[in-house]
Design an enzyme around this catalytic site. Structure first.
Site, PDB file in Angstrom:
ATOM      1  N   TYR A   5      67.476  21.590 -14.066  1.00  0.00           N
ATOM      2  CA  TYR A   5      68.029  20.455 -13.320  1.00  0.00           C
ATOM      3  C   TYR A   5      69.552  20.519 -13.170  1.00  0.00           C
ATOM      4  CZ  TYR A   5      63.373  18.761 -14.458  1.00  0.00           C
ATOM      5  OH  TYR A   5      62.011  18.648 -14.599  1.00  0.00           O
ATOM      6  N   ARG A  67      83.883  24.277 -39.767  1.00  0.00           N
ATOM      7  CA  ARG A  67      83.026  23.166 -39.330  1.00  0.00           C
ATOM      8  C   ARG A  67      83.826  22.120 -38.555  1.00  0.00           C
ATOM      9  NH1 ARG A  67      78.341  21.491 -42.539  1.00  0.00           N
ATOM     10  NH2 ARG A  67      77.289  23.402 -43.096  1.00  0.00           N
ATOM     11  N   HIS A  68      84.828  22.590 -37.800  1.00  0.00           N
ATOM     12  CA  HIS A  68      85.646  21.683 -37.002  1.00  0.00           C
ATOM     13  C   HIS A  68      86.042  22.430 -35.738  1.00  0.00           C
ATOM     14  CE1 HIS A  68      88.802  19.055 -35.638  1.00  0.00           C
ATOM     15  NE2 HIS A  68      88.602  18.207 -36.657  1.00  0.00           N
ATOM     16  N   THR A 140      55.870  -7.003   2.446  1.00  0.00           N
ATOM     17  CA  THR A 140      56.356  -7.738   1.276  1.00  0.00           C
ATOM     18  C   THR A 140      55.166  -7.874   0.330  1.00  0.00           C
ATOM     19  OG1 THR A 140      55.869  -9.850   2.340  1.00  0.00           O
ATOM     20  CG2 THR A 140      58.114  -9.037   2.557  1.00  0.00           C
ATOM     21  N   HIS A 141      55.402  -7.728  -0.943  1.00  0.00           N
ATOM     22  CA  HIS A 141      54.338  -7.718  -1.961  1.00  0.00           C
ATOM     23  C   HIS A 141      53.347  -6.580  -1.705  1.00  0.00           C
ATOM     24  CE1 HIS A 141      55.755 -11.820  -2.817  1.00  0.00           C
ATOM     25  NE2 HIS A 141      55.767 -11.945  -1.505  1.00  0.00           N
ATOM     26  N   SER A 263      46.745  23.239  -8.699  1.00  0.00           N
ATOM     27  CA  SER A 263      46.082  24.488  -9.083  1.00  0.00           C
ATOM     28  C   SER A 263      44.592  24.401  -8.776  1.00  0.00           C
ATOM     29  CB  SER A 263      46.317  24.781 -10.565  1.00  0.00           C
ATOM     30  OG  SER A 263      45.791  23.711 -11.334  1.00  0.00           O
ATOM     31  N   LYS A 268      46.138  19.742  -1.576  1.00  0.00           N
ATOM     32  CA  LYS A 268      47.138  18.767  -1.998  1.00  0.00           C
ATOM     33  C   LYS A 268      48.550  19.067  -1.501  1.00  0.00           C
ATOM     34  CE  LYS A 268      46.705  15.904  -5.084  1.00  0.00           C
ATOM     35  NZ  LYS A 268      46.748  14.452  -4.941  1.00  0.00           N
ATOM     36  N   GLU A 275      59.050  12.235  -6.986  1.00  0.00           N
ATOM     37  CA  GLU A 275      58.567  11.865  -8.322  1.00  0.00           C
ATOM     38  C   GLU A 275      59.536  12.345  -9.396  1.00  0.00           C
ATOM     39  OE1 GLU A 275      53.764  11.639  -7.923  1.00  0.00           O
ATOM     40  OE2 GLU A 275      54.651  13.617  -7.693  1.00  0.00           O
ATOM     41  N   SER A 307      78.391  12.754 -31.102  1.00  0.00           N
ATOM     42  CA  SER A 307      77.139  13.498 -30.908  1.00  0.00           C
ATOM     43  C   SER A 307      76.413  12.982 -29.662  1.00  0.00           C
ATOM     44  CB  SER A 307      76.258  13.327 -32.140  1.00  0.00           C
ATOM     45  OG  SER A 307      76.160  11.943 -32.452  1.00  0.00           O
ATOM     46  N   ARG A 310      78.084  14.214 -26.435  1.00  0.00           N
ATOM     47  CA  ARG A 310      77.869  15.638 -26.125  1.00  0.00           C
ATOM     48  C   ARG A 310      76.616  15.804 -25.274  1.00  0.00           C
ATOM     49  NH1 ARG A 310      80.949  19.222 -29.489  1.00  0.00           N
ATOM     50  NH2 ARG A 310      81.804  18.068 -31.251  1.00  0.00           N
ATOM     51  N   ILE A 311      75.676  14.883 -25.437  1.00  0.00           N
ATOM     52  CA  ILE A 311      74.438  14.955 -24.650  1.00  0.00           C
ATOM     53  C   ILE A 311      74.559  14.143 -23.365  1.00  0.00           C
ATOM     54  CG2 ILE A 311      71.961  14.444 -24.658  1.00  0.00           C
ATOM     55  CD1 ILE A 311      72.121  14.657 -27.761  1.00  0.00           C
TER      56      ILE A 311
END
Ligand code: ADP
Ligand code: MG
Length: 688
Positions: A5, A67-68, A140-141, A263, A268, A275, A307, A310-311
């Site tokens: 993506y 670790r930095h 509508t609806h 498949s 289809k 989606e 943390s 980062r994501i």
């Protein structure tokens, strides 16, 4: 972020190399600032500039021990710089660099997204125009309601993406800040000069107050803007998914050569891109919530946000960019099935025209209740399987009012699209619907007939062109247009018989036109050839001038040749004061002096531009060029409305072919023939 993506621009932007590159840029700029202050020798800065580089692999090696990440980065750069490396990171705390770089990356990510939004909007505008008149059923609806056009859906999306753009730009401003203020934001070991120097060179503004970090409400705002935009895309995608359902099939995602939908089932063709967009919007909403959780840090900071960010920040920007690009492609490839739209419009045998039939019966003299009952009875009897229109035609209770041929004429989806040009004009997608207004002028003017009698009272104010009288109604003033012509703030004066009546008539005509176009004005009705009744307003002491072509004071002030077309309409404000010769004022001054606040000023500007659009396009059909004009606004019961007058005294009108002046310049410049010119304008606009 999943490779699947990501698009290349975003992937590059969020790569470790690019992030370290930003860190390096900031570290070097900080050294330059220190050198300006005499804290680092200039030779050392030169050495740093020349030698500073990093190696992602080496940073990882050092980080495995320290670790930095920032210490690892600085050590790696220092190894390459040699002796001068000792000056790197002087007085700084890690987040001086990390947070400022993050702002830069977030800003640049938004620029990539904004570009994609612009691309989508361009396509939406094209598609909206292309399908402006393609009828389909509105639901509508989920239930058939009344006809709309496919273009209307696209116009709606186009306007929504315009709001997305505003929201994202606002988020860009919110995150366009940096900070190099030290471990707890006090500049204890830093000079604010360093922060100013670094921020300005990378196009950020120093945050007014910070702790060890920029406050996370900014980042939350940003992720919220991304999530809302994603929500809009999900809505569009969901619409297409609905339209692609087999029972509906009015539109369908493009299906590439060689593509397979299932498949197991060779037949289809599924709306898989839409989606996917719907699904990814859920991730962005989740990330928006996570960003809000990040706002509440402990004291001068804790690191719980790091943390998460980062994501969510790379993910949300990358995903939204991907979604916009994908949706743009869906729209470009969209298969449209007008024949199915037609079949679906006919599916209910005319039920969708029930309101039109009801109103036609009311117009024939039935009460609304009677008409409603008659139409509803046949509608319910014939739902879901009967033929509503056939039953209606066979119903004698209806037939005595509406013969079959009238019913047929009423039940045409095209009637429902009559106002599309108006909506498209409002949405900035089409030309001004002049025809629509012309017919409205008659309606509006007719509505002015049965007005209450108002008695003329004392003179309230006598100006250069008009007298304003009080009336028996405190909300209304009686305006009498004078025959006097003045110029240069009253220095030049003359009486020109017939001018007052012409201006009165023309002002009434223009005000009525504006009313028909949905723009509020003070005009109530004409009282006599040279008098009109208007709403009393609290005048805002500003002249709002709109120019389409350079002329008059603009040409003089800037030395621009009269007649040069402007690239876009330009609004200017003058302070209304004859003694000072109505001097130009800036928008900041208007706000600072309390004449209007920012919101009111924005409203004045946008109303003036709307008025320009209406008048300009209207006069164009009369072979007149609207060069420029002056407006005055006031407030009436808290509402901003257009006041004063619109006439050749306050506008410049030129003949389209000859550019002959048909306005007060004939008087100002001693050209003669003022009355014939004003009469010519009246003749053209009134068609008399
Ligand atoms: P001026 O010499 O100041 O241009 P005019 O002869 O044009 O004056 O007369 C109109 C005066 O009335 C202007 O000062 C204008 O601001 C004010 N005015 C215009 N419309 C209204 C209104 N609806 N209510 C109150 N004052 C108005
Ligand atoms: Mg005036």
């Amino acid at each position: 972020m999943l490779e699947r993506y990501s698009l290349p621009e975003m992937k590059r932007l969020w790569s470790p190399e690019h992030r370290f590159q930003k860190w390096l840029e900031l570290e070097v700029l900080a050294c330059e600032a220190w050198a300006d202050l005499g804290r680092i020798p200039p030779e050392a800065v030169r050495e740093i500039r020349e030698r500073a580089r990093f190696d992602v692999g080496r940073i990882a090696e050092i980080e495995a021990v320290t670790r930095h990440d920032v210490i690892a980065f600085v050590s790696c750069v220092a190894e390459n710089v040699g002796d001068a490396g000792k000056y790197l990171h002087l007085g700084l705390t890690s987040y001086d660099i990390v947070d400022t770089a993050l702002s830069l990356l977030m800003r640049d990510a938004l620029d990539i997204i904004l570009q994609a939004v612009d691309g989508l909007r361009l396509l939406l505008a094209d598609q909206a125009r292309q399908y402006q008149d393609l009828p389909m059923v509105g639901r509508t609806h989920g239930v058939h309601a009344e006809p709309i056009s496919l273009g209307l859906k696209f116009a709606l999306w186009h306007a929504e993406m315009g709001r997305a753009r505003e929201r994202l730009e606002q988020a860009r401003r919110m995150i366009g800040v940096g900070r190099l203020s030290g471990a707890v934001g006090t500049y204890a070991h830093l000079d604010p000069y360093v922060e100013n120097y670094v921020c300005r060179r990378v196009g950020l503004i120093p945050a007014k107050v910070s702790t060890q970090v920029l406050q996370r409400d900014r980042h939350a705002d940003y992720l919220a803007a991304l999530a809302v935009t994603a929500g809009s895309l999900e809505k569009f995608a969901t619409e297409i998914r609905h339209l692609q359902r087999t029972e509906v099939l009015e539109a369908e995602e493009g299906f590439a050569a060689g593509q397979k939908g299932s498949s197991a089932m060779p037949h289809k063709r599924n709306p898989i891109t839409c989606e996917r967009i719907s699904g990814l919007a859920r991730v962005l909403r989740g990330n928006g919530v996570a960003a809000m959780e990040n706002i509440s840090l402990w004291h001068e900071r804790d690191i719980t946000h790091s943390s998460v960010e980062r994501i969510i920040i790379p993910d949300s920007t990358t995903l939204l960019h991907y979604m916009i690009v994908q949706f743009t492609e869906v729209l470009r490839q969209l298969q449209i099935y007008p024949e199915h739209m037609k079949q679906n419009l006919a599916r209910t045998h005319g039920l969708i025209f029930s309101q039109r039939l009801l109103l036609a019966l009311v117009a024939k003299g039935l009460s609304r209740e009677e008409a409603y009952a008659l139409v509803q009875r046949q509608a319910h009897r014939n739902w879901p399987d009967g033929d509503f229109l056939a039953a209606l035609k066979a119903d004698p209770a209806i037939g005595q009012y509406l013969p079959a041929d009238e019913i047929d004429a009423l039940c045409d989806a095209r009637h429902y699209l009559d106002r599309m040009d108006y909506i498209f004009w409002r949405a900035g997608l089409g030309p001004a619907p002049v025809q629509y207004w012309e017919s409205m002028i008659e309606v509006v003017a007719a509505g002015q007939g049965h007005a209450q009698a108002v008695a003329k009272g004392e003179l309230l104010y006598e100006g250069k062109a008009k007298q304003m009288y009080l009336t028996s109604n405190p909300d209304l003033v009686w305006v009498s247009y004078k025959d006097e012509a003045t110029a240069f703030d009253g220095l030049k004066k003359d009486t020109i018989s017939g001018k007052g009546a012409l201006n009165n008539r023309m002002a009434a005509h223009f005000f009525t036109l504006l009313k028909a176009a949905g723009i509020p004005t003070h005009f109530v009705r004409l009282l006599s050839p040279n008098e009109m009744l208007v709403k009393r307003v609290e005048i805002i002491p500003l002249e709002v001038i709109v120019r389409n072509i350079a002329a008059g004071s603009l040409s003089k002030r800037l030395g621009i040749e009269e007649g040069q077309a402007l690239l876009q309409p330009a609004v200017e404000f003058c302070y209304k004061n004859d003694d000072l010769h109505d001097p130009l004022v800036t928008e900041d001054q208007i706000i600072a002096l309390g004449w209007a606040d920012a919101t009111r000023l924005q409203a004045l500007r946008s109303q003036a531009l709307d008025i320009n659009e209406v008048l300009r396009s209207y006069l164009d059909t009369k072979n007149l060029i609207l060069v420029d004009f002056k407006l005055e606004f006031g407030t009436h019961k808290g509402m901003l409305i257009l006041a004063d007058e619109i006439s050749p005294d306050t506008c410049r009108f030129w003949d389209r072919e000859t550019h002959e002046k048909l306005d007060k310049d004939r008087f100002r410049r001693d050209l003669g023939g003022l009355i014939p010119a004003y009469e010519e304008v009246w003749r053209r606009i009134s068609g008399e």
